[in-house]
Design an enzyme around this catalytic site. Structure first.
Site, short mmCIF file in Angstrom:
data_model
loop_
_atom_site.label_atom_id
_atom_site.label_comp_id
_atom_site.label_asym_id
_atom_site.label_seq_id
_atom_site.Cartn_x
_atom_site.Cartn_y
_atom_site.Cartn_z
N SER A 88 28.76 37.53 28.53
CA SER A 88 27.64 38.15 27.82
C SER A 88 28.02 39.54 27.35
O SER A 88 27.54 40.01 26.31
CB SER A 88 26.41 38.23 28.73
N GLY A 93 22.43 37.42 33.78
CA GLY A 93 22.09 37.27 35.20
C GLY A 93 20.65 36.89 35.50
O GLY A 93 20.40 35.97 36.29
N CYS A 112 33.25 35.49 33.48
CA CYS A 112 32.00 35.88 34.12
C CYS A 112 31.74 34.95 35.30
O CYS A 112 31.74 33.73 35.13
CB CYS A 112 30.86 35.77 33.10
N ASN A 113 31.52 35.53 36.47
CA ASN A 113 31.25 34.71 37.65
C ASN A 113 29.94 33.95 37.52
O ASN A 113 29.86 32.75 37.84
CB ASN A 113 31.20 35.59 38.90
N THR A 114 28.89 34.61 37.04
CA THR A 114 27.57 33.98 36.94
C THR A 114 27.60 32.80 35.97
O THR A 114 27.07 31.73 36.26
CB THR A 114 26.52 35.01 36.50
N CYS A 126 32.42 40.14 40.89
CA CYS A 126 31.84 40.22 39.54
C CYS A 126 32.92 40.82 38.65
O CYS A 126 33.55 41.81 39.03
CB CYS A 126 30.58 41.09 39.54
N HIS A 130 32.84 42.60 36.07
CA HIS A 130 32.63 44.00 35.68
C HIS A 130 33.25 44.96 36.70
O HIS A 130 33.72 46.03 36.34
CB HIS A 130 31.13 44.30 35.57
#
Length: 261
Positions: free
Chosen positions: A8, A40, A70-72, A177, A179
């Site tokens: 994202s 998220g 991205c983990n999510t 994460c 980030h």
């Protein structure tokens, strides 16, 4: 060779930099979703719909592989994206590096978003790979958002709050994460205790980049000419790296790459 990465926002920068180090000759396609971020708080269905749109925008550029940076998004959309794109385009997800952290043997912490902390997904990884090693799950309130916007004060506050929740005997921190890898050294400084052995940090970027190359039958070639191009897609529209990306070394390095034609 062309490698696409999606997220994202700018969490994909760490994996992008890892791909760039392994294959500086690879053309890169970064597909972000500024119109739909953050992902998220979205429902699984909504997040998956956004992820599919971002992935399809990347797929239109005919990459050899697609990394979900991205983990999510990996948790919620990996199965759908693989069903949609494979076998034509291998899809590589991002999973917290719990297995290598546990192999170190010492107590470790997993820094993750509040939504991921304590989730069945993360608890499953701990059950499968931690093998009895003491694990502390640390919810990092606001850290991903602070990194996304390069908000220095908010990053400092969020890192300090998470460090306060991290036990003193922890020898390793898993960055759960993408980030967080952009501020890894700030995390190390905040968690390192005086008189303790150097803290070990485990991110996922290097492993994800290596797996992408394996999936397409390529080898690392860090000595290759640094002539890979860069295409940035913003909710499907070709554009430039978001300004906050340039606050990080990974983003500044990419800025020097000429856009693909």
């Amino acid at each position: 060779m062309k490698i696409a990465l999606m997220d994202s926002g700018i969490g994909l920068l760490a994996a992008t930099a890892a791909v760039r180090r392994l294959r500086p000759d690879a053309d890169l396609v970064l597909s972000l979703d500024p119109d739909g971020m953050p992902w998220g708080p979205r429902t699984t269905e909504d997040l998956t719909e956004r992820a599919v749109a971002v992935a399809e925008a990347a797929a239109a550029h005919r990459p050899d592989a697609l990394i979900i940076g991205c983990n999510t998004a990996t948790v919620h959309a990996l199965t759908t994206l693989r069903a949609l794109l494979e076998p034509g385009i291998p899809v590589i997800g991002t999973v917290p590096a719990i297995k290598p952290a546990a192999a170190g043997g010492g107590p470790f912490a997993i820094w993750a978003t509040p939504a991921t902390t304590g989730s069945p997904y993360q608890r499953g990884l701990i059950r499968d790979f931690a093998d009895g090693v003491p694990v502390t799950e640390v919810p990092c309130h606001g850290l991903a958002e602070a990194v996304e916007h390069a908000d220095e004060a908010a990053i400092t506050a969020a890192v300090a709050a998470a460090a306060a929740l991290t036990p003193d005997d922890v020898t390793t921190v898993v960055l759960g994460c993408t980030h967080y890898e952009l501020v890894a050294e700030r995390i190390r400084t905040a968690v390192q205790r005086p008189g303790r052995p150097p803290l070990v940090l485990h991110g996922s970027a290097g492993a994800v980049a290596a797996q992408a190359l394996r999936r397409i039958g390529e080898l690392p070639a860090p000595e290759a000419a640094a002539d890979g191009t860069l295409t940035v897609l913003l909710s499907g529209r070709e554009g430039a790296l978001p300004t906050p990306a340039l606050a990080y070394e990974e983003g500044r390095q990419l800025q020097a790459i000429s856009p693909a034609r």
